[in-house]
Scaffold this motif. Structure first.
Motif, PDB file in Angstrom:
ATOM      1  N   UNK A   2     -10.222 -13.448  -0.238  1.00 51.68           N
ATOM      2  CA  UNK A   2      -9.343 -13.217  -1.386  1.00 51.68           C
ATOM      3  C   UNK A   2      -8.704 -11.849  -1.257  1.00 51.68           C
ATOM      4  N   UNK A   3      -7.437 -11.771  -1.569  1.00 50.92           N
ATOM      5  CA  UNK A   3      -6.719 -10.497  -1.578  1.00 50.92           C
ATOM      6  C   UNK A   3      -6.011 -10.295  -2.897  1.00 50.92           C
ATOM      7  N   UNK A   4      -5.985  -9.038  -3.347  1.00 52.88           N
ATOM      8  CA  UNK A   4      -5.178  -8.633  -4.486  1.00 52.88           C
ATOM      9  C   UNK A   4      -4.128  -7.669  -3.952  1.00 52.88           C
ATOM     10  N   UNK A   5      -2.859  -8.004  -4.146  1.00 54.43           N
ATOM     11  CA  UNK A   5      -1.771  -7.177  -3.628  1.00 54.43           C
ATOM     12  C   UNK A   5      -0.954  -6.659  -4.800  1.00 54.43           C
ATOM     13  N   UNK A   6      -0.893  -5.336  -4.899  1.00 53.31           N
ATOM     14  CA  UNK A   6      -0.180  -4.681  -6.003  1.00 53.31           C
ATOM     15  C   UNK A   6       1.207  -4.242  -5.564  1.00 53.31           C
ATOM     16  N   UNK A   7       2.083  -4.114  -6.532  1.00 52.37           N
ATOM     17  CA  UNK A   7       3.417  -3.569  -6.285  1.00 52.37           C
ATOM     18  C   UNK A   7       3.948  -2.970  -7.586  1.00 52.37           C
ATOM     19  N   UNK A   8       4.975  -2.122  -7.449  1.00 49.55           N
ATOM     20  CA  UNK A   8       5.667  -1.621  -8.627  1.00 49.55           C
ATOM     21  C   UNK A   8       5.445  -0.163  -8.960  1.00 49.55           C
ATOM     22  N   UNK A   9       4.599   0.537  -8.234  1.00 58.32           N
ATOM     23  CA  UNK A   9       4.393   1.949  -8.524  1.00 58.32           C
ATOM     24  C   UNK A   9       5.585   2.778  -8.094  1.00 58.32           C
ATOM     25  N   UNK A  21       2.723  -5.106 -10.751  1.00 56.52           N
ATOM     26  CA  UNK A  21       2.342  -6.498 -10.550  1.00 56.52           C
ATOM     27  C   UNK A  21       1.170  -6.555  -9.584  1.00 56.52           C
ATOM     28  N   UNK A  22       0.334  -7.568  -9.755  1.00 56.11           N
ATOM     29  CA  UNK A  22      -0.802  -7.760  -8.861  1.00 56.11           C
ATOM     30  C   UNK A  22      -1.008  -9.259  -8.687  1.00 56.11           C
ATOM     31  N   UNK A  23      -0.869  -9.721  -7.451  1.00 61.60           N
ATOM     32  CA  UNK A  23      -1.012 -11.144  -7.150  1.00 61.60           C
ATOM     33  C   UNK A  23      -2.282 -11.381  -6.348  1.00 61.60           C
ATOM     34  N   UNK A  24      -3.073 -12.341  -6.813  1.00 65.82           N
ATOM     35  CA  UNK A  24      -4.287 -12.741  -6.107  1.00 65.82           C
ATOM     36  C   UNK A  24      -3.984 -13.949  -5.240  1.00 65.82           C
ATOM     37  N   UNK A  93      -3.179   3.481  -9.606  1.00 59.47           N
ATOM     38  CA  UNK A  93      -3.510   2.330 -10.448  1.00 59.47           C
ATOM     39  C   UNK A  93      -4.053   1.205  -9.565  1.00 59.47           C
ATOM     40  N   UNK A  94      -5.199   0.677  -9.968  1.00 61.56           N
ATOM     41  CA  UNK A  94      -5.874  -0.376  -9.216  1.00 61.56           C
ATOM     42  C   UNK A  94      -5.939  -1.651 -10.050  1.00 61.56           C
ATOM     43  N   UNK A  95      -5.662  -2.752  -9.391  1.00 57.22           N
ATOM     44  CA  UNK A  95      -5.842  -4.064  -9.982  1.00 57.22           C
ATOM     45  C   UNK A  95      -7.263  -4.534  -9.683  1.00 57.22           C
ATOM     46  N   UNK A 108     -17.112 -12.923  -8.585  1.00 59.15           N
ATOM     47  CA  UNK A 108     -17.263 -11.666  -7.849  1.00 59.15           C
ATOM     48  C   UNK A 108     -16.107 -10.719  -8.163  1.00 59.15           C
ATOM     49  N   UNK A 109     -16.349  -9.430  -7.934  1.00 62.90           N
ATOM     50  CA  UNK A 109     -15.340  -8.400  -8.179  1.00 62.90           C
ATOM     51  C   UNK A 109     -14.447  -8.210  -6.954  1.00 62.90           C
ATOM     52  N   UNK A 110     -13.137  -8.207  -7.216  1.00 65.06           N
ATOM     53  CA  UNK A 110     -12.158  -7.930  -6.174  1.00 65.06           C
ATOM     54  C   UNK A 110     -11.212  -6.839  -6.662  1.00 65.06           C
ATOM     55  N   UNK A 111     -10.806  -5.974  -5.712  1.00 62.30           N
ATOM     56  CA  UNK A 111      -9.940  -4.850  -6.043  1.00 62.30           C
ATOM     57  C   UNK A 111      -8.706  -4.857  -5.156  1.00 62.30           C
ATOM     58  N   UNK A 112      -7.599  -4.408  -5.721  1.00 62.44           N
ATOM     59  CA  UNK A 112      -6.401  -4.162  -4.929  1.00 62.44           C
ATOM     60  C   UNK A 112      -6.498  -2.829  -4.215  1.00 62.44           C
ATOM     61  N   UNK A 113      -5.484  -2.529  -3.421  1.00 59.72           N
ATOM     62  CA  UNK A 113      -5.502  -1.324  -2.600  1.00 59.72           C
ATOM     63  C   UNK A 113      -5.063  -0.085  -3.383  1.00 59.72           C
ATOM     64  N   UNK A 114      -4.485  -0.296  -4.541  1.00 62.12           N
ATOM     65  CA  UNK A 114      -4.028   0.830  -5.361  1.00 62.12           C
ATOM     66  C   UNK A 114      -2.548   1.113  -5.157  1.00 62.12           C
ATOM     67  N   UNK A 115      -1.905   1.531  -6.232  1.00 59.05           N
ATOM     68  CA  UNK A 115      -0.495   1.920  -6.162  1.00 59.05           C
ATOM     69  C   UNK A 115      -0.304   3.207  -6.964  1.00 59.05           C
TER      70      UNK A 115
END
Length: 121
Positions: A2-9, A21-24, A93-95, A108-115
């Protein structure tokens, strides 16, 4: 996987707006709570806003009335609309999401890479 990908910073002047935005994606059965956290230099990570699978939201006192969290369950995506931004909103900011997958069979807990969000004139 699973991946969380953030954008918009980005960089914005005080009083301005940004939308994160954060898409799983991946092998997802279902997603429980989705939320945004932030971490400023030298400070601990803090919860900014959260939204349940049913759409119930809660916010940190510091962002109430300025930030709005929402989600599109069909797209497995969570958004954070940030208005009237202040210099103290500057942070990474982290998703984060609690996700059921065929591998774990629990949320389970999943985190984005941060923006990075920087509010400065």
């Amino acid at each position: 996987q699973v991946q969380l990908v953030e954008s918009g910073g980005g960089l914005v002047q005080p009083g301005g707006s940004l939308r994160l935005s954060c898409a799983a994606s991946g092998s997802i059965i279902s997603i429980n709570t989705m939320d945004w956290c932030r971490q400023a230099p030298g400070q601990e990570r803090e919860l900014v806003a959260a939204v349940s699978s049913g759409g119930i939201t809660n916010y940190a006192n510091s962002v109430k009335g300025r930030f709005t969290i929402s989600r599109d369950n069909a797209k497995n995506t969570v958004y954070l609309q940030m208005n009237n931004l202040k210099p103290e909103d500057t942070a990474v900011y982290y998703c984060h999401a609690k996700i059921f997958t065929p591998v774990t069979m629990y949320a389970a807990d999943y985190w984005g890479q941060g923006t990075q969000v920087t509010v400065s004139s």
